[in-house]
Design a protein around this motif. Structure first.
Motif, mmCIF file in Angstrom:
data_model
loop_
_atom_site.group_PDB
_atom_site.id
_atom_site.type_symbol
_atom_site.label_atom_id
_atom_site.label_comp_id
_atom_site.label_asym_id
_atom_site.label_seq_id
_atom_site.Cartn_x
_atom_site.Cartn_y
_atom_site.Cartn_z
ATOM 1 N N ALA A 12 15.139 -14.814 -3.056
ATOM 2 C CA ALA A 12 16.085 -14.177 -3.976
ATOM 3 C C ALA A 12 17.520 -14.394 -3.506
ATOM 4 C CB ALA A 12 15.776 -12.683 -4.093
ATOM 5 N N TYR A 13 17.759 -14.222 -2.212
ATOM 6 C CA TYR A 13 19.106 -14.436 -1.668
ATOM 7 C C TYR A 13 19.571 -15.861 -1.952
ATOM 8 C CZ TYR A 13 22.993 -14.968 1.538
ATOM 9 O OH TYR A 13 24.229 -15.234 2.066
ATOM 10 N N GLN A 14 18.691 -16.823 -1.678
ATOM 11 C CA GLN A 14 19.072 -18.219 -1.872
ATOM 12 C C GLN A 14 19.304 -18.555 -3.343
ATOM 13 O OE1 GLN A 14 16.339 -20.743 0.289
ATOM 14 N NE2 GLN A 14 17.157 -20.075 2.254
ATOM 15 N N LYS A 15 18.527 -17.945 -4.209
ATOM 16 C CA LYS A 15 18.721 -18.181 -5.642
ATOM 17 C C LYS A 15 20.049 -17.602 -6.122
ATOM 18 C CE LYS A 15 16.434 -17.733 -10.076
ATOM 19 N NZ LYS A 15 15.265 -17.254 -10.808
ATOM 20 N N MET A 16 20.402 -16.423 -5.607
ATOM 21 C CA MET A 16 21.639 -15.770 -6.022
ATOM 22 C C MET A 16 22.880 -16.333 -5.320
ATOM 23 S SD MET A 16 20.331 -11.779 -6.499
ATOM 24 C CE MET A 16 21.278 -11.293 -5.127
ATOM 25 N N ASN A 17 22.694 -17.033 -4.204
ATOM 26 C CA ASN A 17 23.815 -17.534 -3.405
ATOM 27 C C ASN A 17 23.642 -19.010 -3.046
ATOM 28 O OD1 ASN A 17 25.294 -14.865 -2.690
ATOM 29 N ND2 ASN A 17 23.141 -14.452 -2.278
ATOM 30 N N PRO A 18 23.423 -19.872 -4.017
ATOM 31 C CA PRO A 18 23.164 -21.278 -3.680
ATOM 32 C C PRO A 18 24.310 -21.948 -2.918
ATOM 33 C CG PRO A 18 23.606 -21.038 -6.026
ATOM 34 C CD PRO A 18 23.489 -19.654 -5.457
ATOM 35 N N HIS A 19 25.516 -21.469 -3.117
ATOM 36 C CA HIS A 19 26.679 -22.024 -2.423
ATOM 37 C C HIS A 19 26.693 -21.698 -0.926
ATOM 38 C CE1 HIS A 19 27.647 -17.960 -3.679
ATOM 39 N NE2 HIS A 19 28.551 -17.919 -2.730
ATOM 40 N N LYS A 20 25.880 -20.716 -0.500
ATOM 41 C CA LYS A 20 25.816 -20.334 0.911
ATOM 42 C C LYS A 20 24.626 -20.959 1.638
ATOM 43 C CE LYS A 20 28.136 -15.893 0.360
ATOM 44 N NZ LYS A 20 28.033 -14.440 0.570
ATOM 45 N N VAL A 21 23.774 -21.675 0.902
ATOM 46 C CA VAL A 21 22.563 -22.240 1.495
ATOM 47 C C VAL A 21 22.869 -23.631 2.034
ATOM 48 C CG1 VAL A 21 20.174 -22.916 1.074
ATOM 49 C CG2 VAL A 21 21.115 -20.905 -0.078
ATOM 50 N N LYS A 22 22.635 -23.805 3.338
ATOM 51 C CA LYS A 22 22.856 -25.106 3.968
ATOM 52 C C LYS A 22 21.996 -25.225 5.216
ATOM 53 C CE LYS A 22 27.131 -23.315 4.500
ATOM 54 N NZ LYS A 22 28.463 -23.170 4.403
ATOM 55 N N LEU A 23 21.911 -26.419 5.724
ATOM 56 C CA LEU A 23 21.148 -26.670 6.934
ATOM 57 C C LEU A 23 21.812 -25.944 8.105
ATOM 58 C CD1 LEU A 23 18.727 -28.220 8.052
ATOM 59 C CD2 LEU A 23 20.256 -30.145 8.473
ATOM 60 N N ALA A 24 21.023 -25.241 8.883
ATOM 61 C CA ALA A 24 21.554 -24.490 10.025
ATOM 62 C C ALA A 24 22.154 -25.442 11.057
ATOM 63 C CB ALA A 24 20.456 -23.659 10.658
ATOM 64 N N ARG A 25 23.238 -25.022 11.655
ATOM 65 C CA ARG A 25 23.884 -25.807 12.703
ATOM 66 C C ARG A 25 24.376 -24.868 13.785
ATOM 67 N NH1 ARG A 25 26.542 -30.102 9.059
ATOM 68 N NH2 ARG A 25 24.809 -31.554 9.016
ATOM 69 N N MET A 26 24.451 -25.396 14.980
ATOM 70 C CA MET A 26 25.005 -24.616 16.085
ATOM 71 C C MET A 26 26.525 -24.702 16.056
ATOM 72 S SD MET A 26 22.835 -25.483 19.457
ATOM 73 C CE MET A 26 21.073 -25.517 19.460
ATOM 74 N N THR A 27 27.145 -23.665 16.564
ATOM 75 C CA THR A 27 28.589 -23.722 16.745
ATOM 76 C C THR A 27 28.889 -24.635 17.928
ATOM 77 O OG1 THR A 27 28.667 -21.877 18.306
ATOM 78 C CG2 THR A 27 28.843 -21.334 15.939
ATOM 79 N N GLN A 28 30.130 -25.023 18.065
ATOM 80 C CA GLN A 28 30.529 -25.871 19.192
ATOM 81 C C GLN A 28 30.208 -25.185 20.521
ATOM 82 O OE1 GLN A 28 31.549 -29.008 18.806
ATOM 83 N NE2 GLN A 28 31.490 -29.250 21.016
ATOM 84 N N THR A 29 30.467 -23.895 20.606
ATOM 85 C CA THR A 29 30.187 -23.143 21.835
ATOM 86 C C THR A 29 28.694 -23.133 22.135
ATOM 87 O OG1 THR A 29 32.117 -21.735 21.444
ATOM 88 C CG2 THR A 29 30.445 -20.892 22.959
ATOM 89 N N ALA A 34 13.510 -14.004 21.256
ATOM 90 C CA ALA A 34 13.498 -13.663 19.832
ATOM 91 C C ALA A 34 14.217 -14.770 19.070
ATOM 92 C CB ALA A 34 14.186 -12.325 19.594
ATOM 93 N N MET A 35 13.941 -14.846 17.780
ATOM 94 C CA MET A 35 14.601 -15.844 16.936
ATOM 95 C C MET A 35 15.016 -15.162 15.650
ATOM 96 S SD MET A 35 13.167 -19.471 15.659
ATOM 97 C CE MET A 35 14.056 -20.563 16.735
ATOM 98 N N VAL A 36 16.166 -15.552 15.132
ATOM 99 C CA VAL A 36 16.687 -14.976 13.898
ATOM 100 C C VAL A 36 16.834 -16.086 12.863
ATOM 101 C CG1 VAL A 36 18.675 -13.836 12.829
ATOM 102 C CG2 VAL A 36 17.956 -13.189 15.138
ATOM 103 N N PHE A 37 16.339 -15.828 11.660
ATOM 104 C CA PHE A 37 16.555 -16.733 10.542
ATOM 105 C C PHE A 37 17.487 -16.031 9.574
ATOM 106 C CE2 PHE A 37 12.386 -18.033 12.089
ATOM 107 C CZ PHE A 37 12.557 -19.401 12.201
ATOM 108 N N GLN A 38 18.441 -16.780 9.032
ATOM 109 C CA GLN A 38 19.385 -16.217 8.076
ATOM 110 C C GLN A 38 19.039 -16.703 6.683
ATOM 111 O OE1 GLN A 38 23.100 -17.641 9.794
ATOM 112 N NE2 GLN A 38 23.495 -15.593 10.583
ATOM 113 N N GLY A 39 19.387 -15.887 5.696
ATOM 114 C CA GLY A 39 19.109 -16.226 4.315
ATOM 115 C C GLY A 39 19.758 -17.511 3.853
ATOM 116 N N GLY A 40 20.844 -17.909 4.484
ATOM 117 C CA GLY A 40 21.535 -19.125 4.105
ATOM 118 C C GLY A 40 20.978 -20.396 4.731
ATOM 119 N N ASP A 41 19.984 -20.264 5.588
ATOM 120 C CA ASP A 41 19.363 -21.425 6.232
ATOM 121 C C ASP A 41 18.442 -22.111 5.232
ATOM 122 O OD1 ASP A 41 17.669 -23.164 7.659
ATOM 123 O OD2 ASP A 41 17.559 -21.843 9.396
ATOM 124 N N SER A 42 18.742 -23.348 4.882
ATOM 125 C CA SER A 42 17.983 -24.050 3.843
ATOM 126 C C SER A 42 16.528 -24.301 4.230
ATOM 127 C CB SER A 42 18.660 -25.376 3.491
ATOM 128 O OG SER A 42 18.666 -26.243 4.607
#
Length: 94
Positions: A61-78, A18-26
């Protein structure tokens, strides 16, 4: 699509990829818009396409209302370490 958590839970419990996309993923909106076109070409029914479009609209809508949370997805160090280990096990990297 209405019960995405249940669907994800079923995948995890049954070891189904499965794959999950988050609203903050640009890139999420672009990926989802490409996906809906693929589903349309393959003949998915109108109810599925309507529901999928609603999800795309929610992302927009999420991205329009939360532009400060929208960024390119990255993996955590772990996550990066786990992927690197898996690649080494499969002989993809040294």
């Amino acid at each position: 699509m209405k019960d995405q958590l249940r669907l994800l839970r079923d995948c995890v419990l049954n070891e189904i990829p499965a794959m999950v996309f988050q609203g903050g993923d640009s890139c999420a909106v672009e990926v989802l818009e490409s996906a809906i076109e693929i589903y349309r070409r393959h003949g998915c029914n109108e109810e599925f396409l309507f529901d999928f479009q609603q999800m795309i609209n929610d992302f927009k809508a999420y991205q329009k209302m939360n532009p400060h949370k929208v960024k390119l997805a990255r993996m955590t160090q772990t996550e990066m370490e786990l992927v690197r280990e898996e690649m080494q096990k499969k002989g993809i990297t040294k």
